[in-house]
Design an enzyme around this catalytic site. Structure first.
Site, mmCIF file in Angstrom:
data_model
loop_
_atom_site.group_PDB
_atom_site.id
_atom_site.type_symbol
_atom_site.label_atom_id
_atom_site.label_comp_id
_atom_site.label_asym_id
_atom_site.label_seq_id
_atom_site.Cartn_x
_atom_site.Cartn_y
_atom_site.Cartn_z
ATOM 1 N N GLU A 1 0.817 -1.220 0.000
ATOM 2 C CA GLU A 1 0.000 0.000 0.000
ATOM 3 C C GLU A 1 0.850 1.269 0.000
ATOM 4 O O GLU A 1 0.357 2.341 0.338
ATOM 5 C CB GLU A 1 -0.992 0.002 1.171
ATOM 6 C CG GLU A 1 -1.929 -1.199 1.193
ATOM 7 C CD GLU A 1 -2.759 -1.310 -0.073
ATOM 8 O OE1 GLU A 1 -3.124 -0.281 -0.628
ATOM 9 O OE2 GLU A 1 -3.012 -2.468 -0.502
ATOM 10 N N ASP B 1 -1.731 -1.807 -9.157
ATOM 11 C CA ASP B 1 -2.293 -3.147 -9.037
ATOM 12 C C ASP B 1 -2.554 -3.805 -10.387
ATOM 13 O O ASP B 1 -3.173 -3.202 -11.271
ATOM 14 C CB ASP B 1 -3.627 -3.081 -8.287
ATOM 15 C CG ASP B 1 -3.465 -2.520 -6.886
ATOM 16 O OD1 ASP B 1 -2.306 -2.346 -6.446
ATOM 17 O OD2 ASP B 1 -4.495 -2.258 -6.238
#
Lengths: 699, 699
Positions: A122, A214
């Protein structure tokens, strides 16, 4: 001339459903890699998180073979990181180091590579991380340009990497482009070429641009499968770059580092990507922050926006007490495992215990943003499952484990002691400072925490929902960040306290079920969230509190006494210490979730008699002496029997939260309120007791 | 009812001038404490940093006695922290722990107290600090409301303390009020009462307000002595509170913590007080940030401003390479000291070495904001003095210290190796990646670094100076933050490179001294900041680089060869590798500062002949064979003799920076440029050598 670094991060949380991972594989990981493999000059850097890598090795060796061959011919650079994708700054440094080293060793074994780069889960950056990363052999990480802009740099200065360090342990940091995250794969490829052309002309420092995001955006995010593959976006994108190769050169991170020196030195603040700043703020601030950012964007006030910043990731622990509890339990198990290291090494169990611990450090279940994360019961259950597995291994070394253990410890780092009652088959954690409530109840052999319910917290986007008028969803692939939420979610109810157990509410005799369910009832007492006095004896925990109920002085005592490996009795004593009569109801609240509950594979039985009730049914049942909650998927049941009849209120605790595509209503557990009439003259005393059993049915 | 916590932080950097500390004592610390002592009900929490405390114990025991008596009667709470006021997040955790523990032990000895609270130097917070602090026995710290607001809270939620933690090591954090920092002691006391009345009515959480700031505001900051004492502000302030004691109660931190529970849990971002955010940004960003904040304030856009944030403290290491170098040298010495711990303990020298090391961790000299800090040569000299003292103690254990040491090491954490040449009396640090320059030159026995010159960096406020028209200074005490800068500072010149030594500039034959002095000359070569190839032999360091001078290919080699304990020779070889003739000048740059230089107690002699020249004189001297710089205060001189005559340019390096009251011009060292004519045909070679000696004159 400009270098283009294309970096994909593929990740699945430990414990995600098989069918979800398989779908992600078929619709994203595999087609994406296949297309890229057709263009060997198109260099990519790929990170596959450890749990997913292991899954792929097991289930799709053909994918690993393809990736290996691409690595062999120099098309792909393999990146490392923490094995199970932990937020490095909130796990013990020793665990972080070990997770990085074991993952690097694994990648060496699978692909024969010496890992140089780490994907930072993250992109949660803290300034002290470089020391750990450099000691673990990491030479570079990629974060966001956002991190650099918050350090005072301008976009034009971000055409390469910088050097940062902690205690002189130095690493390289690359800025991933926010603009490209919104552009790829959502906008036509011409927009990408234009943007890179602009950068090539306008970069003041360096000569590279980094896309890092992602992999699930290529096929899993709503609408993207059709757009990226069926309508050919990805292939068109690569072919588009092929035509521009005279000035636009795809390279991997390492290739770029070998060719170009660092731009300079930088110290990045504690931050993550831009959106995380909004999500991690307290709800109302989150809502207001989103409004400010939107306003500045609308007005084009970039000179202000560059200095605007949201919250930090750690604040999820302040925002969600459930995440905090889970995290502190993880730290407790980490201490257990490292304390037991010597013993466990001997028994070859250390590797196994630490592997479960590291799986329990997987970040997804600890927070919530645009994905479910914390809101998904199966991910939270997986955390507890792995923690209990690790704890069970450590406890298997204890010689005295048959004797109940009573222990005071500030488990969750709030400077107030909790009490742990541990038996051979059960952990009970009580929180005297929060209503003397029971906050965790584990059945150890089955590795489940029956109190794994998430309360209905108010989110910033709930406030926004009220503002926004519903709009029809569009068909085209749009950035997930821009999706207009459309679900009909019904009325929203929000909780003011954690949905745990053994909290005592005092309410008027005429208070309604609906008012309780919607959190609009009047709490007459200060017991459910007040601080209890704690006394530990050899065989029981006595919690007592002198408080008030509707202005009357009242003493409430609850004596918790384990009666077997998975049974305990709670003896209540309510004393009216005032000069007036007391006439109201006391409700003892339980919130329970069993493995089968989410799929409605549980039934509720009221004692005595009565048939099976759906576990998510609402309303009241009169004259009950107890309840049994039976799971049809695993052999576990939860039983409470009372010394006297009571009125039962129950309802499903259901949250409404964002997911990838829309708002979701999720069952988090069942709330049971056992209502006893309290009619006491001054000085009067009332006693009740509840016998609780958790185990295989009838076990 | 509202509680008022009044907290004073008194601090003097290690190595500050005696007369400055004495003046601060007479005009601030003493009168302030005397007045407060007259009102025993007026509770205060006081932090005195370690160096100042030791100074007071030695020089003014009467102050310590007064403070002790106030502590005895419960009026004063004594606070701890790192002994020498380090920025905890940038020193090794072991040092930080030890600094806190030894300071607590010292306070226990002096005042008989068990320290509970820590003053956090410059309130530089990082989220991982609670673990260290809690393990070192600290129960609370005070930071700013700013920290909490950046975490998404509102002022109304800040009426008390929160709990925070790292790895479950928990502490309490109090928010110091920014409004009160600007109000006390600058505004009439009525304004204070009004503000507290407003808070009493409007606080949504908690019931306290904290003032926590520098004690020097009471007498030392411009205009404050007259206002605070002669015009009676302080006594009036306390008497004003006395009248309001029915609703406004002064308490210490501990008293408050005993009475009231925490408001909740919080995770503060990496930040400091508001102003630090501006100072730590890169210059241009700093200027722009200040403009944005001013604009938002003017327009009353508080809903935006609450999310606006500047830089982080660590970025001073990116902003000032001199601060970075000093810091990394400190880390190097810290490693030395801890590696030698076992040996040193035996010799009872460890305590002494670590004390010098900790003094060298005192924060002031590492950064720059509204005070001089890094800009003050005597503070930087004190850092090097303490580092060299510690290093000398460690080296005294080495058996081989007479042999010259050649060592490659990435000392400053930029991922490029530096080279250390160490002799018994001298350290030379070379930086191959930055022009093969000499960046530190220590004379060990005298504990001085002769290259301790700060370059003339451009600051954000220099940009502002251009904008602002001078305004007359006002007489009244005004907050230091609001002072309008008025000095006539003359023309500002800014440097593009560090002012260190042995950098080679190539310039046109007709380039002027003035152009070089003002950094407006044209650099023909890429050698002064280019990367050199490094070769180490048994007896010398050979730095070589193939580069360009005005388009010609040139190879420059410098061979550095120690010839004694404090002498070395630099042999230059310049080769014209191109097909054309080369005709220009090569200037070898030195920047030197000796202890006496700042007070002009140094003289410069040109060799041969010529009388003494002032060390801060400008201009050129022709036909020189060498220079001698002689210090009249300590027995040290710096000599360079050349194998051939040269043209000498020299000028004082003077910075213009903010101090408490105004802009200051500060002498940072003397720049010497040795200019040699380079007239080489293609393939031609030229050789020159410089013999450098640092030591007692003639030694």
């Amino acid at each position: 001339m400009i270098y283009f670094i294309f970096c994909i991060h593929n990740h699945q949380p430990a414990g995600n459903f098989e069918h979800v991972i398989e779908r992600a594989y078929q619709r994203s990981y595999l087609p994406c890699l296949r297309i890229i493999s057709k263009y060997p000059w198109f260099k990519v850097s790929i990170h596959t998180s450890g749990f997913l890598l292991d899954w792929l090795c097991m289930n799709h060796p053909e994918y690993i073979e393809l990736l290996s061959s691409m690595k062999e011919r120099g098309q792909v650079e393999i990146m490392g990181g923490g094995y199970y994708e932990p937020i490095l700054s909130v796990i013990p440094p020793g665990d972080g180091y070990d997770q990085i080293k074991t993952f690097s060793a694994r990648l060496k074994k699978v692909f024969g590579v010496d890992v140089k780069g780490a994907w930072l889960a993250e992109r949660v950056w803290e300034p002290h991380l470089p020391y750990l990363l450099s000691k673990a052999g990491i030479r570079y990480v990629v974060v966001d340009d956002y991190h650099f802009i918050k350090a005072g740099l301008k976009r034009e200065e971000l055409g390469g990497y910088y050097v940062t360090e902690d205690m002189a342990g130095a690493i390289r940091v690359f800025p991933g482009s926010e603009r490209l995250r919104y552009l790829i794969p959502f906008e036509p490829r011409e927009r990408f070429i234009e943007h890179l052309r602009w950068l090539e002309q306008n970069l003041e420092k360096g000569n590279a641009v980094v896309y890092a995001d992602d992999g699930e955006k290529f096929g899993i995010w709503p609408g993207t499968y059709r757009w990226v593959y069926q309508e050919g976006w990805l292939e068109g994108f690569i072919k588009g770059i092929e035509k521009e190769r005279h000035w636009l050169r795809p390279v991997t991170f390492c290739e770029y580092m070998e060719r170009e020196p660092p731009i300079g030195r930088i110290y990045l603040p504690t931050t993550s990507y831009m959106e995380m700043g909004e999500w991690s703020l307290p709800s109302s601030a989150s809502f207001e922050y989103a409004g400010v950012v939107e306003g500045l964007e609308r007005e084009g006030r970039d000179e202000i926006r560059r200095f605007v910043q949201g919250g930090i990731w750690r604040n999820f622990f302040a925002k969600y007490p459930e995440a905090n509890w889970m995290h502190k339990r993880m730290l407790m198990v980490s201490r257990y495992v490292s304390e037991a290291m010597d013993d466990l090494k001997e028994y070859r169990l250390y590797a196994s215990a630490s592997r479960y611990l590291y799986m329990a450090q997987c970040n997804d279940a600890y927070w919530h943003g645009v994905f479910g994360g914390l809101y998904l019961p199966h991910l939270r259950a997986e955390i507890y499952r792995n923690l209990l597995r690790a704890e069970n291994i450590v406890e298997s070394m204890r010689s005295d484990r048959k004797r109940p253990l009573f222990k005071r410890v500030d488990m969750d780092g709030d400077l107030s002691d909790e009490v742990l009652i541990g038996t051979e088959r059960m952990n009970l954690f009580f929180k005297p400072s929060e209503g003397g409530s029971l906050v965790e109840m584990d059945l150890k052999p089955l590795e489940i925490n029956l109190l794994n319910t998430l309360a209905r917290w108010q989110e910033g986007y709930h406030l926004k929902l009220k503002e926004t008028e519903s709009q029809p969803a569009t068909e085209k692939a749009v950035s997930i960040h821009n999706i207009v939420r459309t679900a009909k979610v019904g009325e929203l109810c929000f909780d003011t306290h954690r949905r745990v157990s053994l909290m005592e509410h005092f309410i008027r005799n005429d208070e309604s079920f609906d008012a309780f369910y919607t959190s609009r009832y009047t709490e007459l007492g200060d017991f459910f969230n007040g601080t209890y006095h704690t006394e530990l004896t050899d065989s029981s925990l006595i919690l007592s509190r002198k408080g008030t109920v509707d202005g009357l002085q009242v003493r409430l005592t609850k004596d918790i006494h384990p009666t077997g490996a998975s049974t305990f009795v709670v003896s209540y004593r309510i004393e009216n210490l005032s000069e007036r009569d007391m006439d109201c109801r006391m409700g003892v609240e339980f919130n329970i979730i069993l493995p089968g509950c989410n799929g409605r594979d549980c039934v509720l039985r009221a004692i005595p008699g009565g048939g099976d009730l759906p576990v998510d049914s609402h309303g009241e049942v009169e004259d009950v002496k107890g309840i049994v909650l039976v799971d049809r998927t695993v052999p576990v049941s939860f039983t409470v029997e009372s010394s006297a009849p009571f009125l039962l209120w129950r309802f499903p605790v259901e949250t409404v939260s964002f997911s990838e595509s829309d708002l979701e209503r999720i069952y988090q557990g069942s709330c049971f309120l056992f209502l006893f009439t309290v009619s006491l003259e001054r000085g009067g005393v009332m006693e009740r007791s509840l016998t609780v059993a958790i185990d295989r049915e009838g076990g």
